[in-house]
Design a protein around this motif. Structure first.
Motif, short mmCIF file in Angstrom:
data_model
loop_
_atom_site.label_atom_id
_atom_site.label_comp_id
_atom_site.label_asym_id
_atom_site.label_seq_id
_atom_site.Cartn_x
_atom_site.Cartn_y
_atom_site.Cartn_z
N SER A 162 2.86 3.10 13.01
CA SER A 162 3.08 2.88 11.57
C SER A 162 4.11 1.78 11.34
O SER A 162 3.92 0.93 10.46
N PHE A 163 5.19 1.80 12.11
CA PHE A 163 6.20 0.75 11.95
C PHE A 163 5.64 -0.62 12.37
O PHE A 163 5.95 -1.63 11.73
N ILE A 164 4.83 -0.64 13.39
CA ILE A 164 4.21 -1.91 13.81
C ILE A 164 3.29 -2.43 12.70
O ILE A 164 3.34 -3.61 12.35
N LYS A 165 2.48 -1.53 12.13
CA LYS A 165 1.60 -1.93 11.02
C LYS A 165 2.42 -2.41 9.82
O LYS A 165 2.06 -3.40 9.18
N ALA A 166 3.50 -1.70 9.52
CA ALA A 166 4.35 -2.09 8.39
C ALA A 166 4.94 -3.48 8.64
O ALA A 166 4.93 -4.34 7.75
N TYR A 167 5.43 -3.71 9.84
CA TYR A 167 6.01 -5.01 10.16
C TYR A 167 4.95 -6.11 10.06
O TYR A 167 5.19 -7.16 9.45
N SER A 191 4.26 -8.81 4.59
CA SER A 191 3.99 -9.85 3.58
C SER A 191 3.11 -9.33 2.44
O SER A 191 3.14 -9.87 1.34
N SER A 192 2.36 -8.25 2.69
CA SER A 192 1.51 -7.69 1.63
C SER A 192 2.28 -6.70 0.75
O SER A 192 1.75 -6.27 -0.28
N PHE A 193 3.52 -6.37 1.13
CA PHE A 193 4.33 -5.48 0.30
C PHE A 193 4.81 -6.27 -0.91
O PHE A 193 5.55 -7.24 -0.78
N LYS A 210 8.19 1.79 -4.39
CA LYS A 210 9.28 1.77 -3.43
C LYS A 210 8.74 1.47 -2.05
O LYS A 210 7.59 1.79 -1.74
N PHE A 211 9.56 0.87 -1.21
CA PHE A 211 9.16 0.58 0.16
C PHE A 211 8.75 1.87 0.88
O PHE A 211 7.76 1.89 1.61
N SER A 212 9.49 2.95 0.66
CA SER A 212 9.17 4.21 1.33
C SER A 212 7.78 4.70 0.95
O SER A 212 7.05 5.21 1.79
N THR A 213 7.38 4.53 -0.30
CA THR A 213 6.05 4.93 -0.73
C THR A 213 4.99 4.14 0.03
O THR A 213 4.01 4.69 0.52
N TRP A 214 5.19 2.85 0.12
CA TRP A 214 4.27 1.96 0.84
C TRP A 214 4.22 2.35 2.32
O TRP A 214 3.15 2.48 2.90
N LEU A 215 5.37 2.59 2.91
CA LEU A 215 5.45 2.95 4.33
C LEU A 215 4.81 4.31 4.58
O LEU A 215 4.06 4.48 5.54
N TYR A 216 5.07 5.30 3.72
CA TYR A 216 4.51 6.63 3.92
C TYR A 216 3.00 6.63 3.80
O TYR A 216 2.32 7.43 4.43
N ARG A 217 2.47 5.73 3.00
CA ARG A 217 1.00 5.61 2.92
C ARG A 217 0.46 5.12 4.27
O ARG A 217 -0.57 5.59 4.75
N ILE A 218 1.14 4.17 4.88
CA ILE A 218 0.74 3.68 6.20
C ILE A 218 0.80 4.83 7.21
O ILE A 218 -0.13 5.02 8.00
#
Length: 191
Positions: free
Chosen positions: A55-60, A64-66, A71-79
Motif C-alpha cells: 500500500s505504501f509503495i502504491k501510495a508513493y 502525483s494523483s493525490f 485527507k491524505f489518510s482517507t486516500w491512503l486507507y482506500r489504497i
C-alpha cells in the motif's frame, strides 16, 4: 523547522517535487493504522505486513494523483482497503459463520463484560473483529477505532453512506452475538 513538524500537505508537496526522502515521514505517521486496517481484512500478520508495504509503495508511486480533495489518510486507507481485499481474494480463505447468542449475565446478575479487565476486553473484541467478514471488520475499525465519519468511510470504501450505516449496524450485532456466546462459554467453564 524539523522534518517531522511539517504538515502532510507540505510533505506531499516536497514528494511531488521529487524529494522522495520525505515520504518516510508519511509512512511513520500512518504505518500503525495501515497495518491495523490491513490486518482486519487479511487476518494474518504476515499478509498484513505485505499489504501495508504494498500500500505504501502504491501510495508513493501514485502520489502525483493525490489532489487533496480529501485527507491524505482517507486516500491512503482506500489504497490499503483495495490492496487488502485483492490479497484476501487471491487467498480465498473460508469465513467462519457467527452463531446467534443472547445477552450474558452471571449468577449475581452482573454483566459478564464487567468481569473482564480492559486488556481482556480488548483481546476479546479483537478476536471477535477477526471473525467478521473483511468489509465489516474494516468498517468497524475505521468507524470506532479511527473515528472516521460515514462520509470519510464512503470515500475510502466506495460504499454509499446508508450502506455503511447498515453494514456497521449488522457488524456490531454480529460482534455482540459472538462475544455473548464466547463469554457465556468462558463463564460456564469457570464454574
Amino acid at each position: 523547522m524539523s522534518e517531522t513538524s511539517y504538515t502532510e500537505e507540505e510533505l506531499i508537496t516536497f514528494i511531488k517535487k521529487g524529494e522522495s526522502a520525505y515520504f518516510r515521514h508519511l509512512v511513520d505517521r500512518h504505518k500503525s493504522y495501515v497495518y491495523t486496517l490491513a490486518l482486519r481484512v487479511v487476518c494474518s500478520h504476515e499478509d498484513a505486513q505485505e499489504v501495508a508495504q504494498d500500500s505504501f509503495i502504491k501510495a508513493y508511486n501514485n502520489i502525483s494523483s493525490f489532489k487533496g480533495d480529501a485527507k491524505f489518510s482517507t486516500w491512503l486507507y482506500r489504497i490499503v482497503f483495495n490492496t487488502a481485499i485483492s490479497k484476501k481474494r487471491k487467498k480465498r480463505l473460508p469465513e467462519t459463520d457467527i452463531e446467534k447468542a443472547s445477552g450474558v449475565l452471571d449468577a449475581d446478575g452482573m454483566n459478564s463484560s464487567e468481569l473482564l479487565s480492559q486488556k481482556e476486553r480488548r483481546a476479546w473484541i479483537n478476536k471477535a473483529i477477526e471473525r467478521l467478514p473483511e468489509d465489516d471488520a474494516f468498517l468497524i475499525t475505521l468507524y470506532y477505532f479511527q473515528e472516521l465519519t460515514l462520509e470519510e468511510i464512503e470515500k475510502i470504501t466506495g460504499f454509499a453512506p446508508n450502506n455503511v450505516k447498515v453494514k456497521i449496524f449488522r457488524a456490531r450485532k454480529k460482534l455482540a452475538e459472538w462475544l455473548g456466546k464466547c463469554l457465556q462459554e468462558e463463564i460456564t467453564s469457570l464454574t
